[in-house]
Scaffold this active site. Structure first.
Site, mmCIF file in Angstrom:
data_model
loop_
_atom_site.group_PDB
_atom_site.id
_atom_site.type_symbol
_atom_site.label_atom_id
_atom_site.label_comp_id
_atom_site.label_asym_id
_atom_site.label_seq_id
_atom_site.Cartn_x
_atom_site.Cartn_y
_atom_site.Cartn_z
ATOM 1 N N ARG A 1 0.888 -1.166 0.000
ATOM 2 C CA ARG A 1 0.000 0.000 0.000
ATOM 3 C C ARG A 1 0.923 1.212 0.000
ATOM 4 O O ARG A 1 1.496 1.570 1.037
ATOM 5 C CB ARG A 1 -0.936 0.007 1.213
ATOM 6 C CG ARG A 1 -1.717 1.302 1.349
ATOM 7 C CD ARG A 1 -2.874 1.244 2.323
ATOM 8 N NE ARG A 1 -4.011 0.538 1.752
ATOM 9 C CZ ARG A 1 -5.221 0.493 2.288
ATOM 10 N NH1 ARG A 1 -5.462 1.127 3.426
ATOM 11 N NH2 ARG A 1 -6.194 -0.170 1.700
ATOM 12 N N HIS B 1 -7.355 1.383 -6.629
ATOM 13 C CA HIS B 1 -7.545 0.413 -5.540
ATOM 14 C C HIS B 1 -8.161 -0.865 -6.134
ATOM 15 O O HIS B 1 -9.313 -1.195 -5.886
ATOM 16 C CB HIS B 1 -8.452 1.027 -4.469
ATOM 17 C CG HIS B 1 -8.430 0.315 -3.156
ATOM 18 N ND1 HIS B 1 -7.603 -0.760 -2.887
ATOM 19 C CD2 HIS B 1 -9.161 0.520 -2.007
ATOM 20 C CE1 HIS B 1 -7.807 -1.171 -1.635
ATOM 21 N NE2 HIS B 1 -8.749 -0.418 -1.087
ATOM 22 N N GLN C 1 -9.824 -3.838 -4.021
ATOM 23 C CA GLN C 1 -11.149 -3.458 -3.525
ATOM 24 C C GLN C 1 -12.210 -3.702 -4.591
ATOM 25 O O GLN C 1 -13.260 -4.299 -4.335
ATOM 26 C CB GLN C 1 -11.144 -1.971 -3.144
ATOM 27 C CG GLN C 1 -12.496 -1.432 -2.733
ATOM 28 C CD GLN C 1 -12.966 -2.018 -1.409
ATOM 29 O OE1 GLN C 1 -12.228 -1.978 -0.431
ATOM 30 N NE2 GLN C 1 -14.159 -2.561 -1.377
ATOM 31 N N ASP D 1 -17.794 6.849 -1.726
ATOM 32 C CA ASP D 1 -16.593 6.702 -0.899
ATOM 33 C C ASP D 1 -16.424 7.992 -0.100
ATOM 34 O O ASP D 1 -17.143 8.984 -0.331
ATOM 35 C CB ASP D 1 -15.375 6.423 -1.813
ATOM 36 C CG ASP D 1 -14.116 6.017 -1.044
ATOM 37 O OD1 ASP D 1 -14.188 5.816 0.181
ATOM 38 O OD2 ASP D 1 -13.049 5.917 -1.687
ATOM 39 N N CYS E 1 -16.592 1.147 -0.013
ATOM 40 C CA CYS E 1 -15.425 0.306 0.315
ATOM 41 C C CYS E 1 -15.117 0.330 1.804
ATOM 42 O O CYS E 1 -14.432 -0.559 2.298
ATOM 43 C CB CYS E 1 -14.221 0.772 -0.494
ATOM 44 S SG CYS E 1 -13.665 2.437 -0.103
ATOM 45 N N ARG F 1 -13.652 -9.069 0.459
ATOM 46 C CA ARG F 1 -12.219 -8.766 0.304
ATOM 47 C C ARG F 1 -11.412 -10.036 0.572
ATOM 48 O O ARG F 1 -10.464 -10.342 -0.133
ATOM 49 C CB ARG F 1 -11.772 -7.671 1.291
ATOM 50 C CG ARG F 1 -12.419 -6.303 1.141
ATOM 51 C CD ARG F 1 -12.060 -5.595 -0.143
ATOM 52 N NE ARG F 1 -10.630 -5.462 -0.391
ATOM 53 C CZ ARG F 1 -9.838 -4.531 0.142
ATOM 54 N NH1 ARG F 1 -10.321 -3.605 0.941
ATOM 55 N NH2 ARG F 1 -8.538 -4.479 -0.139
HETATM 56 N N1 CP Z 1 -11.476 -0.539 1.960
HETATM 57 C C1 CP Z 1 -10.206 -0.580 2.408
HETATM 58 O O1 CP Z 1 -9.242 -0.750 1.649
HETATM 59 O O2 CP Z 1 -10.108 -0.427 3.747
HETATM 60 P P1 CP Z 1 -8.758 -0.306 4.595
HETATM 61 O O3 CP Z 1 -8.152 1.037 4.306
HETATM 62 O O4 CP Z 1 -9.218 -0.436 6.028
HETATM 63 O O5 CP Z 1 -7.826 -1.402 4.192
HETATM 64 N N1 NVA Z 2 -10.481 6.554 -1.239
HETATM 65 C C1 NVA Z 2 -10.102 6.059 0.063
HETATM 66 C C2 NVA Z 2 -10.214 4.580 0.126
HETATM 67 C C3 NVA Z 2 -9.918 3.975 1.461
HETATM 68 C C4 NVA Z 2 -9.971 2.494 1.474
HETATM 69 C C5 NVA Z 2 -8.689 6.515 0.383
HETATM 70 O O1 NVA Z 2 -7.823 6.444 -0.494
HETATM 71 O O2 NVA Z 2 -8.449 6.956 1.500
#
Ligand code: CP
Ligand code: NVA
Length: 307
Positions: A107, A134, A137, A225, A264, A292
C-alpha cells in the site's frame, strides 16, 4: 512478472477466472470456522509480506487471513519501520525483499512508488491501494455485485462523489468486464483524464456528469466513498463541494427499486452516506468487506499461477 497492479492490465477471461475462483473458495468455506485453514493449502511454503505506507483495517486483515487460510506465511510491516524513510531507494528495497519473500502486497502513498517497486522486484507485487487506484477493492466489489445481480456486463453502476482511486478502478473494471458506469461528481473532482481517456479508447460505457440524480437514475448499484481520501488535504473545500453528493434516501429513490448500495469503507456516517442508507435494505457494505477476503485469495493464487 505476474503482478496485480491494476485491473486494466488483465483480460476479461483473466478477471472472470479470478472472480470464479473467489466465489468457489467462498463457497468451500461455508462449513469452516473463520480462523481455520482451507482444505487444500496451495500457498504452503510461500511467504508473503504486507507493506503499508498508509493505515488499513480491511486490506490488512483480509490479506493476512487469506494467506493463513491458504497455508502461507505472512507478516506485516509499515513503510515507516523500513529503511525506505532513510533514503534507501525503492528499487534497492524491492531487489532486497525479493530475496526473502515470494510476494509483496504494497500500500504505497504514491502510485509511482508501486510501479518503481514492481519493476525492480523479481517476485509478484500486489497493489494494496495507491493515490490513483484500488484494484483489490474493486475486484471484491464486482464479486459482491454479481452475487446479487449476476454478470456485471448487464448492470448499471452509479459512482457518486469524488472521482478518486476507487472510482478509477471501477472505470477499469467496467472497461474490461463490461457494464455501464455513470459518475456523478463535481467538475473539479472528476476522475483523472488518464482514466477517462483509457475508457474512451477501450469503448467502455463510462459517462461523467455533475448531477448525482442523473447518475443514479435507474442504477442497479450505487457506490460512494469518503469525501476526503488518505492522500487529500483540502478538507474544507471537499466538504463544500461534495455535500450535494451525499447518498441519502432522497437520492436512492432515483435508483432501481432493488438497487444495491456499496462503499469500500471506512465510511464517514452522515457525510457521504446517511445511517439510514448504510444500515438500510439497499446496503451490502459488510458483505462487500467480507468479500475482500475471498477476492484476495483469487488475487494471490493468480500471482503464483495457481487457481
Ligand atoms: N477498503 C479498504 O481498503 O479499507 P482499509 O483502508 O481499512 O484497508
Ligand atoms: N479513497 C479512500 C479509500 C480507502 C480504502 C482513500 O484512499 O483513503
Amino acid at each position: 512478472m505476474p503482478h496485480f497492479l491494476d485491473l486494466k492490465d488483465f483480460t476479461k477471461p483473466q478477471l472472470r477466472m479470478m472472480l470464479d475462483s473467489a466465489a468457489t473458495r467462498k463457497q468451500a468455506r461455508k462449513t469452516l470456522h473463520k480462523g481455520m485453514e482451507d482444505k487444500d493449502l496451495p500457498l504452503k511454503g510461500k511467504a508473503i509480506a504486507l507493506v503499508f505506507e498508509r493505515p488499513s483495517t480491511r486490506t490488512r486483515f483480509s490479506f493476512e487471513m487469506a494467506i493463513r487460510q491458504l497455508g502461507g506465511e505472512v507478516f506485516t510491516v509499515s513503510g515507516a519501520e523500513m529503511q525506505l524513510g532513510r533514503g534507501e531507494t525503492i528499487a534497492d528495497t524491492a531487489r532486497v525483499v525479493s530475496r526473502y519473500v515470494d510476494c509483496v502486497m504494497l500500500r504505497a502513498k504514491a502510485h509511482e512508488t508501486l510501479l518503481e517497486f514492481a519493476s525492480a522486484a523479481t517476485i509478484p507485487v500486489i497493489n494494496g491501494l495507491t493515490n490513483r487506484t484500488h484494484p483489490t477493492q474493486v475486484l471484491a466489489d464486482v464479486l459482491t455485485l454479481e452475487e446479487r445481480k449476476g454478470d456485471i456486463a448487464r448492470s448499471r453502476v452509479a459512482w457518486i462523489g469524488d472521482g478518486n482511486n476507487v472510482c478509477a478502478s471501477w472505470i477499469e473494471a467496467v472497461g474490461v468486464l463490461g457494464g455501464s458506469l455513470k459518475i456523478g461528481a463535481p467538475e473539479s473532482l472528476r476522475p483523472h483524464k488518464d482514466f477517462l481517456n483509457w475508457a474512451t479508447q477501450n469503448k467502455a460505457d463510462v459517462e461523467v456528469m455533475t448531477s448525482p440524480e442523473q447518475a443514479v437514475a435507474h442504477a442497479d448499484c450505487v457506490v460512494t466513498d469518503a469525501w476526503v481520501s488518505m492522500h487529500d488535504d483540502d478538507i474544507e473545500n471537499r466538504h463544500n463541494l461534495l455535500k450535494p453528493y451525499q447518498v441519502n434516501a432522497a437520492l436512492m429513490k432515483h435508483a432501481a427499486k432493488d438497487a444495491l448500495f456499496m462503499h469500500c469503507l471506512p465510511a464517514h456516517r452522515n457525510e457521504e452516506v446517511t445511517d439510514e442508507i448504510m444500515d438500510g435494505p439497499h446496503s451490502v457494505v459488510f458483505d462487500e468487506a467480507e468479500n475482500r477476503l475471498h477476492a484476495q485469495k483469487a488475487i494471490l493464487l493468480s500471482c503464483f499461477g495457481l487457481k
